[in-house]
Design an enzyme around this catalytic site. Structure first.
Site, short mmCIF file in Angstrom:
data_model
loop_
_atom_site.label_atom_id
_atom_site.label_comp_id
_atom_site.label_asym_id
_atom_site.label_seq_id
_atom_site.Cartn_x
_atom_site.Cartn_y
_atom_site.Cartn_z
N ASP A 93 20.35 18.26 111.44
CA ASP A 93 19.23 18.96 110.86
C ASP A 93 19.68 20.53 110.40
O ASP A 93 20.67 20.81 110.82
CB ASP A 93 17.99 19.14 111.84
CG ASP A 93 16.98 19.70 111.30
OD1 ASP A 93 16.48 19.70 110.09
OD2 ASP A 93 16.38 20.59 111.91
N ASP A 95 17.25 23.44 109.11
CA ASP A 95 16.30 24.59 109.52
C ASP A 95 16.06 24.62 111.15
O ASP A 95 15.72 23.26 111.75
CB ASP A 95 15.07 24.34 109.06
CG ASP A 95 15.05 24.77 107.35
OD1 ASP A 95 15.05 26.12 107.15
OD2 ASP A 95 15.31 23.90 106.58
N ASP A 297 15.71 19.89 115.64
CA ASP A 297 14.64 20.66 116.37
C ASP A 297 13.26 20.47 116.16
O ASP A 297 12.43 20.95 116.56
CB ASP A 297 14.68 22.38 116.03
CG ASP A 297 14.32 22.64 114.71
OD1 ASP A 297 14.84 21.80 113.75
OD2 ASP A 297 13.66 23.60 114.31
MG LIG Z 1 14.50 21.77 111.65
#
Ligand SMILES: [Mg+2]
Length: 359
Positions: A93, A95, A297
């Site tokens: 991922d 961000d 996340d």
């Molecule tokens: Mg993220």
């Protein structure tokens, strides 16, 4: 999509299987069980302070959580024992995983050091970035042509320069071309939604103009309504405006990220499907010889964690400084730990390659 039925039999003595058996059944909160506002709070926990590099000093609640989701750094030997002799495919991922979460989404820059680590990883392992951002935006941040990119939560997939020959043409919704450069598009399953996504983007910009701090971002196949800079007392306004607009668009639905509402087409596609598609497309669908690892996340990353977990083909690593339920098997605290993990993975891969050469 290929068949993965041959991927469901692991040796019972492998470390991943042991960890799976340690965990209780996962109970993720239904998205709309208690209303949008509650979902907005649940999806946007306040980070707690942790003493990076010294797990003994973690908050006791966090420390207890890592018994269920062990640190991928502390469990590194276990992870590579499982990856021994296999090709590791890396899914990252962006961000909050490669870049810190910042107040202004346009400022979510990854460090040069992280870029070098990802470049190095990609030179040893097939590597893809899977992001809610549009492909173009995430490429502008990452700037590495040797990676696969799946933007808009996997609805806009493109392959690395010079590897178009490795990518299959999929008939279902594919928009394949073999142009060289970062514009190589290999799969856009939601392309017919582009006009209404643009329309909804314009409406959401109009409706949220009066909400201080609200920011609407067009991510090509999805629209992100950021409320990171909105006072919490105004969060109901953000939810109301978004809800009012979406009422007229039954073919769009909403999911929750970290202080962001994501408006997406109602199609059977998500980051998990994108991972399956990429593994299949680049010839890595054989789970006897391939170990996919996904690091993310966000709540939207759970779709990918779930696919890997349920197919017993690999595992997720959740990046979080707060305890939360996840389909991941391991955890890392923040992007700096992600960088350490990637460095160790590359070093291990190099050592494995040199051992193979000596033999
Ligand atoms: Mg993220």
């Amino acid at each position: 999509m290929g068949s993965y039925t041959n991927c469901r039999n692991y040796a019972h003595d492998d470390p991943v299987e042991e960890l799976k058996e340690m965990g209780s059944p996962l109970k993720l909160m239904p998205l709309h069980a208690t209303g949008w506002l509650n979902d907005m709070k649940v999806s946007s926990p306040t980070a707690i302070s942790v003493n990076i590099g010294n797990p003994g000093a973690f908050d006791p609640i966090y420390r207890a959580w890592t018994k269920k989701y062990p640190s991928a750094l502390l469990a590194f030997n276990q992870i590579v024992a499982y990856g021994k002799g296999k090709k590791i495919a890396l899914f990252l991922d962006y961000d909050g995983t490669l870049s810190p979460i910042v107040d202004e989404p346009d400022n979510a820059l990854m460090s040069d050091q992280m870029r070098e680590v990802v470049r190095n990883a990609a030179s040893h392992l097939p590597t893809a970035i899977i992001s809610g951002r549009s492909c173009d935006k995430v490429f502008d941040f990452v700037k590495l042509t040797e990676l696969y990119y799946a933007g808009s939560h996997g609805m806009d997939i493109m392959g690395p320069v010079g590897k178009s020959g490795c990518v299959n043409n999929h008939s279902n919704g594919s928009n394949s071309s073999h142009k060289q450069g970062k514009d190589l598009k290999i799969f856009q399953p939601a392309s017919e939604f582009l006009p209404i996504i643009n329309e909804v983007f314009r409406l959401l910009v109009e409706r949220t103009t009066g909400i201080n701090g609200a920011l609407v971002e067009n991510n090509k196949f999805c629209v992100s309504v950021h409320y990171r800079n909105v006072d919490e007392k105004d969060w109901p306004l953000v939810a109301q405006c978004t809800n009012d607009v979406l009422k007229a668009y039954p073919h769009l639905h909403l999911s929750h990220g970290r202080k962001v509402l994501e408006v997406r087409p109602v199609i059977d596609w998500n980051k998990g499907k994108a991972v399956e598609f990429l593994l299949d497309s680049i010839g890595l669908a054989d789970c006897e010889s391939v170990l996919p690892i996904y690091i993310g996340d966000d709540r939207t990353d759970e779709d990918a964690f779930k696919v890997l977990r349920e197919d017993k083909r690999g595992f997720g690593i959740v990046v979080s400084s707060v305890p939360k339920e996840s389909y991941a098997l391991y955890s890392l605290v923040d992007p700096s730990e992600v960088m350490d993990f990637l460095k160790r993975l590359v070093k291990w891969k190099e050592e494995e390659a040199s051992r193979a050469t000596i033999k």
